[in-house]
Structures are given as structure tokens and as C-alpha cells.
Design a protein around this motif. Structure first.
Motif, short mmCIF file in Angstrom:
data_model
loop_
_atom_site.label_atom_id
_atom_site.label_comp_id
_atom_site.label_asym_id
_atom_site.label_seq_id
_atom_site.Cartn_x
_atom_site.Cartn_y
_atom_site.Cartn_z
N GLU A 159 -9.75 -18.45 38.77
CA GLU A 159 -10.36 -19.54 38.02
C GLU A 159 -10.17 -19.33 36.52
N ALA A 160 -9.66 -20.35 35.83
CA ALA A 160 -9.41 -20.25 34.39
C ALA A 160 -10.72 -20.37 33.62
N LEU A 161 -11.02 -19.34 32.84
CA LEU A 161 -12.24 -19.29 32.03
C LEU A 161 -11.91 -18.68 30.68
N PRO A 162 -12.74 -18.92 29.66
CA PRO A 162 -12.53 -18.23 28.38
C PRO A 162 -12.58 -16.71 28.59
N LEU A 163 -11.64 -15.99 28.01
CA LEU A 163 -11.57 -14.54 28.17
C LEU A 163 -12.87 -13.91 27.69
N LEU A 164 -13.55 -13.21 28.59
CA LEU A 164 -14.84 -12.57 28.31
C LEU A 164 -15.88 -13.56 27.79
N GLY A 165 -15.67 -14.83 28.10
CA GLY A 165 -16.65 -15.84 27.73
C GLY A 165 -16.44 -16.50 26.39
N PHE A 166 -15.50 -15.98 25.58
CA PHE A 166 -15.32 -16.57 24.25
C PHE A 166 -13.86 -16.62 23.79
N GLY A 167 -12.96 -16.00 24.50
CA GLY A 167 -11.56 -15.95 24.10
C GLY A 167 -10.75 -17.10 24.66
N PRO A 168 -9.43 -16.97 24.63
CA PRO A 168 -8.56 -18.01 25.20
C PRO A 168 -8.70 -18.09 26.71
N GLN A 169 -8.25 -19.18 27.28
CA GLN A 169 -8.33 -19.37 28.73
C GLN A 169 -7.49 -18.32 29.46
N ALA A 170 -8.07 -17.75 30.48
CA ALA A 170 -7.38 -16.74 31.29
C ALA A 170 -8.04 -16.69 32.66
N PRO A 171 -7.31 -16.23 33.69
CA PRO A 171 -7.94 -16.08 35.01
C PRO A 171 -9.15 -15.17 34.94
N LEU A 172 -10.12 -15.44 35.76
CA LEU A 172 -11.34 -14.64 35.77
C LEU A 172 -11.05 -13.16 35.93
N TRP A 173 -10.08 -12.83 36.79
CA TRP A 173 -9.81 -11.41 37.04
C TRP A 173 -9.29 -10.70 35.80
N VAL A 174 -8.69 -11.42 34.89
CA VAL A 174 -8.23 -10.81 33.64
C VAL A 174 -9.42 -10.41 32.78
N SER A 175 -10.45 -11.26 32.74
CA SER A 175 -11.66 -10.90 32.01
C SER A 175 -12.33 -9.68 32.63
N LEU A 176 -12.36 -9.64 33.96
CA LEU A 176 -12.93 -8.48 34.64
C LEU A 176 -12.15 -7.22 34.30
N ALA A 177 -10.82 -7.33 34.24
CA ALA A 177 -9.98 -6.18 33.93
C ALA A 177 -10.18 -5.72 32.49
N VAL A 178 -10.24 -6.65 31.56
CA VAL A 178 -10.41 -6.30 30.15
C VAL A 178 -11.76 -5.63 29.93
N ALA A 179 -12.82 -6.17 30.54
CA ALA A 179 -14.14 -5.56 30.40
C ALA A 179 -14.14 -4.14 30.95
N ASP A 180 -13.53 -3.97 32.11
CA ASP A 180 -13.43 -2.64 32.73
C ASP A 180 -12.66 -1.69 31.83
#
Length: 209
Positions: A159-180
Motif C-alpha cells: 500500500e502506497a503511503l507517505p514514507l514514515l508518515g511524512f515523506g514521499p509516497q512509498a510502499p508500506l513495507w519500505v517504511s517498515l524497513a527504514v524504521a527498522d
């Protein structure tokens, strides 16, 4: 393997088991509690490498891998709300990421062991952690690898969402990976403190002996 290597093996096993349990519990929107325990595996590997060399360090890594495989097998048999707690993709991603990242950590640490005391643990952990995160999340959740387990629906992770809630659009799993990954980087710096203390204490005990 000798008796003096057993504490490292037990520590690695405990971290792997704890992380497999705690990954089931969310911490905020992007993390699980397992994100805070798993990076300690790099500390254990680096301590074994510094104190006993790359051979024993690899033995500890393989012991952790075996424990991880066992945990994954158990997880595949436990049904959660949306299916088994551990899917085939997650098991493959977890095992491959752990083994690759930890062995890379051992190799980099050994190459840099003659430099300043902090260089080897910091560089090896940063590289290993980055590889670990990239491999696991890509294998487990990337839409491009659905052929690994076609029956496992991971469309939610795309699902396309803002990266970590405030960045550019990215798949949810990318935000999970960046946070990790950010947690791993932070803990890599914090882990230098116990690394230094334990190594210094071991060196003092050796001198007194």
C-alpha cells in the motif's frame, strides 16, 4: 568450540528466541519490540570475534541460525488472526538475512580488527545491519517476489503511503524497513559502550591471570 564459547552461543540463542517472540508485538506504527532486541545479535558476534577470533564468531552465528530456523518452524504451526505467524517468505527472508548479514559482519570485523577499537564493531555492524534489513524486507514483502509464495497475500505491505508518515509516497513495507534500519543504526552506536566495557574487562582479567 570450547566451554568459553558457550556464553556467546547462549546469548545469541536467547536474542534470536526473544526477537522471534517480540516481533509479534507492535511498537508504534512502524516497529515491533523485536526491532530493539535483534540488533544485539551483532554485539554478540562482534564480541566473540574480538575475544576469540572469526572462527568462534561464525560458530555462534551458525548456532543462532539453527535456533532461528527452529523458531520459524514453530511459528509456521501457530495460527494467528490472518494465518500462520510465520509464512514461508518470512522464514526464508529471516534466515537468509540473518546468515548473510552476520557472516558479512564477521568478515568485515576481521578485516578491520587492527584499526581503532571502535572501527571494526561499528563498520561491521552498520554494513551487516543494512544488508539484513534490505534482504529481509525485500524477500518477505516485495511485490516483485510473490513467486516465492504465491498463496501468501502481502498486498497490504505494498500500500502506497507517505514514507514514515511524512515523506514521499512509498510502499508500506519500505517504511517498515527504514524504521527498522534506523533503530539498528542507533543501537549500533549505543552498543559500542558495552562492547568497550566487556572487551576491556576481558583484557584486564587476562592480564591478571
Amino acid at each position: 568450540m570450547t566451554r568459553k564459547h558457550i556464553p556467546g552461543i547462549l546469548a545469541m540463542a536467547a536474542i534470536v528466541v526473544a526477537s522471534n517472540i517480540l516481533v509479534q508485538f507492535l511498537f508504534g506504527q512502524w516497529l515491533t519490540w523485536g526491532a530493539f532486541t535483534y540488533p544485539l545479535a551483532f554485539l554478540v558476534t562482534d564480541l566473540m570475534n574480538r575475544l576469540y577470533g572469526p572462527g568462534p564468531a561464525r560458530q555462534v552465528v551458525f548456532a543462532g541460525f539453527i535456533v532461528g530456523v527452529f523458531c520459524s518452524l514453530i511459528g509456521t504451526q501457530i495460527m494467528g488472526e490472518f494465518g500462520p505467524l510465520v509464512t514461508f517468505r518470512i522464514a526464508i527472508g529471516s534466515g537468509l538475512a540473518f546468515l548473510t548479514a552476520q557472516l558479512l559482519d564477521v568478515a568485515i570485523f576481521d578485516r578491520l580488527r587492527q584499526g581503532k577499537w571502535w572501527r571494526a564493531p561499528l563498520a561491521s555492524t552498520l554494513v551487516g545491519s543494512s544488508v539484513d534489513t534490505a534482504l529481509f524486507f525485500t524477500i518477505a514483502f516485495s511485490a516483485g517476489l510473490t513467486f516465492i509464495e504465491p498463496d501468501n497475500d502481502v498486498s497490504w505491505a505494498g500500500e502506497a503511503l507517505p514514507l514514515l508518515g511524512f515523506g514521499p509516497q512509498a510502499p508500506l513495507w519500505v517504511s517498515l524497513a527504514v524504521a527498522d534500519w534506523l533503530v539498528k543504526l542507533g543501537l549500533a552506536l549505543v552498543a559500542l559502550i558495552p562492547f568497550r566495557m566487556i572487551v576491556s574487562r576481558a583484557a584486564g582479567n587476562t592480564t591478571m591471570a
